[in-house]
Design a protein around this motif. Structure first.
Motif, PDB file in Angstrom:
ATOM      1  N   ASP B  89       0.864  -1.183   0.000  1.00 18.92           N
ATOM      2  CA  ASP B  89       0.000   0.000   0.000  1.00 18.92           C
ATOM      3  C   ASP B  89       0.899   1.231   0.000  1.00 18.92           C
ATOM      4  OD1 ASP B  89      -1.801   1.988   0.356  1.00 18.92           O
ATOM      5  OD2 ASP B  89      -2.625   1.235   2.250  1.00 18.92           O
ATOM      6  N   GLU B  90       1.078   1.800  -1.203  1.00 19.16           N
ATOM      7  CA  GLU B  90       1.980   2.950  -1.318  1.00 19.16           C
ATOM      8  C   GLU B  90       1.378   4.192  -0.683  1.00 19.16           C
ATOM      9  OE1 GLU B  90       0.726   1.344  -3.925  1.00 19.16           O
ATOM     10  OE2 GLU B  90       2.317   0.494  -5.169  1.00 19.16           O
ATOM     11  N   GLY B  91       0.055   4.183  -0.517  1.00 21.74           N
ATOM     12  CA  GLY B  91      -0.617   5.377  -0.016  1.00 21.74           C
ATOM     13  C   GLY B  91      -0.918   6.336  -1.156  1.00 21.74           C
ATOM     14  N   SER B 139       7.959  10.736  -9.550  1.00 20.14           N
ATOM     15  CA  SER B 139       7.105   9.905  -8.697  1.00 20.14           C
ATOM     16  C   SER B 139       7.339   8.404  -8.897  1.00 20.14           C
ATOM     17  CB  SER B 139       5.636  10.257  -8.920  1.00 20.14           C
ATOM     18  OG  SER B 139       5.342  10.264 -10.291  1.00 20.14           O
ATOM     19  N   CYS B 140       7.463   7.970 -10.178  1.00 19.07           N
ATOM     20  CA  CYS B 140       7.606   6.531 -10.415  1.00 19.07           C
ATOM     21  C   CYS B 140       8.937   6.005  -9.896  1.00 19.07           C
ATOM     22  CB  CYS B 140       7.447   6.203 -11.898  1.00 19.07           C
ATOM     23  SG  CYS B 140       5.753   6.398 -12.447  1.00 19.07           S
ATOM     24  N   PRO B 233      -2.629   7.566 -10.871  1.00 16.72           N
ATOM     25  CA  PRO B 233      -2.695   9.004 -11.182  1.00 16.72           C
ATOM     26  C   PRO B 233      -1.318   9.642 -11.392  1.00 16.72           C
ATOM     27  CG  PRO B 233      -3.281   8.590  -8.884  1.00 16.72           C
ATOM     28  CD  PRO B 233      -3.230   7.263  -9.563  1.00 16.72           C
ATOM     29  N   TYR B 234      -0.272   9.019 -10.871  1.00 12.14           N
ATOM     30  CA  TYR B 234       1.068   9.605 -11.027  1.00 12.14           C
ATOM     31  C   TYR B 234       1.803   9.083 -12.253  1.00 12.14           C
ATOM     32  CZ  TYR B 234       0.335  11.069  -6.195  1.00 12.14           C
ATOM     33  OH  TYR B 234      -0.176  11.616  -5.057  1.00 12.14           O
ATOM     34  N   VAL B 236       1.415   9.373 -15.339  1.00 11.22           N
ATOM     35  CA  VAL B 236       1.516  10.243 -16.518  1.00 11.22           C
ATOM     36  C   VAL B 236       2.918  10.793 -16.725  1.00 11.22           C
ATOM     37  CG1 VAL B 236      -0.875  10.966 -16.734  1.00 11.22           C
ATOM     38  CG2 VAL B 236       0.608  12.142 -15.102  1.00 11.22           C
ATOM     39  N   ASN B 237       3.696  10.832 -15.635  1.00 13.23           N
ATOM     40  CA  ASN B 237       5.032  11.407 -15.748  1.00 13.23           C
ATOM     41  C   ASN B 237       6.101  10.388 -16.110  1.00 13.23           C
ATOM     42  OD1 ASN B 237       4.282  14.116 -14.900  1.00 13.23           O
ATOM     43  ND2 ASN B 237       3.802  13.119 -12.964  1.00 13.23           N
ATOM     44  N   ALA B 238       5.681   9.159 -16.390  1.00  7.85           N
ATOM     45  CA  ALA B 238       6.675   8.102 -16.561  1.00  7.85           C
ATOM     46  C   ALA B 238       7.260   8.063 -17.975  1.00  7.85           C
ATOM     47  CB  ALA B 238       6.054   6.750 -16.228  1.00  7.85           C
ATOM     48  N   LEU B 239       8.563   7.892 -18.033  1.00  6.42           N
ATOM     49  CA  LEU B 239       9.260   7.715 -19.313  1.00  6.42           C
ATOM     50  C   LEU B 239       8.850   6.404 -19.985  1.00  6.42           C
ATOM     51  CD1 LEU B 239      11.638   8.488 -21.295  1.00  6.42           C
ATOM     52  CD2 LEU B 239      13.164   7.295 -19.721  1.00  6.42           C
ATOM     53  N   ARG B 240       8.414   5.458 -19.148  1.00  2.00           N
ATOM     54  CA  ARG B 240       8.025   4.123 -19.606  1.00  2.00           C
ATOM     55  C   ARG B 240       6.988   4.151 -20.743  1.00  2.00           C
ATOM     56  NH1 ARG B 240       8.615  -1.136 -17.657  1.00  2.00           N
ATOM     57  NH2 ARG B 240      10.083  -0.601 -16.046  1.00  2.00           N
ATOM     58  N   GLY B 241       6.153   5.181 -20.777  1.00  2.00           N
ATOM     59  CA  GLY B 241       5.100   5.269 -21.788  1.00  2.00           C
ATOM     60  C   GLY B 241       5.608   5.199 -23.219  1.00  2.00           C
TER      61      GLY B 241
END
Lengths: 96, 317
Positions: B89-91, B139-140, B233-234, B236-241
């Motif tokens: 549970d990352e919160g 964030s990721c 929700p976080y 969206v900022n990932a390079l993984r996309g």
């Protein structure tokens, strides 16, 4: 033509969280290729690019199933829609 | 016009397998998919007899399908392993709380024990708090660093020697590409391994490493599995996309490309003359690390330095 359209695997987020839409299609929507554009223009208010590419092709990573049959076995977007078809759009891109 | 299943040659084919282009019926697909996972587990000796196996459970498609497959394989092949679900549970409000509800439903359905560990309890910070403090841009990577640590700690707590995760072929290929993009040559071969040996007494394994993402989703669909598919929700900022989009395009024109990338990663060995980071233990928490302090402790130190300031400000009021 009466059809049931399902938005699965996270795609419901693009159509106001509706997982299932029962609708009567306009006469000119006869094939899946028409349906895809109709969905984009009538059911989606934003994030359409997560559903179709700029060339109006379904985004790779989204599977389409008609009555639980992979559309790859049904001539894909050239499939002719039948009365009471259940058409599912299933994303493999969301979550993990 | 209906097409016959290429496997049983009796039922109607309903699925074109992205992995090899074969046309199969629902029952054959489910069986073939499970057999292939069994082969991967056997070939790489992922589970030793009598070993208790943790399954990383997020409520998402991959881990939910993994729980289903392993439960069936255990029955069919009489695996001498007990499974226990481990959730982190990352919160993340409005996301992880909902996905954990899915895990709890599956826990009851499959009748397996479940251990939930939270970032807040382990580290004193939820991911929401961390992002309020440090901003959303990394964030990721924050989440990844802490999640790794949290899984290790959870596994220790319930004395599990091996953890199976739902990482699939697309995930592995993505990670190989990402490490190329970042120039992280040391991690390239690591990211495509079947079994990762973190510490002498704890290993991670990936029974789905040869399973295509689309096939996992189709497997979950045909079995009507209950999984959670909302995007973090976080994320969206990932390079993984970017590699993800590329791999989906690639899969359409060159289906074996996914496996080819994983195989390339595995063959990518650095020459002995290259500088490899030496493996040591974190001076603070004892976790395996390439530096004096592990990434998690560096992050927590940064966060805790920012914390007293806020408390003083509150006291002044």
């Amino acid at each position: 033509m009466n059809v049931t359209i399902e938005f699965l695997g996270g795609l419901d987020a693009l159509v106001e969280k509706q997982k299932e839409v029962k609708t009567t299609l306009p006469k000119e929507i006869t094939h899946l290729k028409h349906l895809i554009i109709w969905i984009k223009e009538n059911l989606m208010k934003s994030r359409q690019e997560e559903f179709v590419t700029n060339e109006l092709q379904i985004r790779p990573g989204i599977m389409v199933l008609v009555n639980e049959i992979d559309w790859a076995l049904l001539d894909e977007e050239n499939y002719e829609i039948q009365q009471n078809d259940r058409i599912a759009f299933l994303s493999s891109l969301h979550g993990g | 016009m209906s097409i016959l299943c290429e496997n049983c040659k009796t039922k109607r084919a309903v699925f074109l397998r992205p992995k090899n282009g074969s046309k199969v019926c629902k029952e054959c697909f489910i069986e073939l998919f499970e057999e292939e996972v069994h082969e991967t587990i056997q070939k790489f000796q992922m589970f030793e007899p009598k070993e208790k196996i943790g399954i990383g459970a997020s409520g998402g498609k991959d881990s939910t399908a993994l729980i289903h497959v392993l439960t069936k394989l255990k029955e069919k092949y009489k695996y001498e392993n007990d499974f226990v679900l481990i959730s982190i549970d990352e919160g993340i409000h409005g996301y992880r709380d909902d996905s954990l509800e899915t895990v709890k439903r599956n826990q009851l359905f499959y009748n397996l024990p479940l251990e939930i560990v939270s970032f807040k309890d382990l580290f004193g910070w939820s991911l929401d708090d961390i992002i309020l403090n440090l901003g959303p841009s990394n964030s990721c990577s924050y989440c990844g660093i802490l999640r790794r640590q949290a899984l290790d700690l959870a596994a220790q707590k319930i004395s599990v020697k091996k953890l199976a995760t739902g990482h699939n072929a697309n995930d592995a290929a993505e990670t190989v590409l990402l490490n190329f993009l970042r120039g992280d040559s040391v991690r390239i071969s690591r990211s495509s391994e079947f079994i990762i040996n973190d510490q002498n007494d704890f290993k991670r394994c990936k029974p789905f490493i040869y399973a295509y993402q689309k096939e996992i989703v189709a497997y979950a669909y045909f079995n009507k599995l209950d999984y959670f598919s909302t995007e973090c929700p976080y994320a969206v900022n990932a390079l993984r996309g970017k590699p993800r989009i590329f791999l989906n395009d690639l899969e359409r024109v060159h289906p074996s490309g996914i496996i080819d990338i994983i195989d390339s990663g595995q063959l990518f060995a650095l020459p002995d003359s290259s500088i490899k980071p030496k493996i040591q233990k974190c001076q603070k928490c004892g976790a395996v690390s390439s530096q004096n302090l592990c990434q998690a402790c560096i992050l927590l130190e940064k966060l805790n330095k920012s914390k007293p300031k806020i408390e003083i400000e509150i006291e002044k009021k």
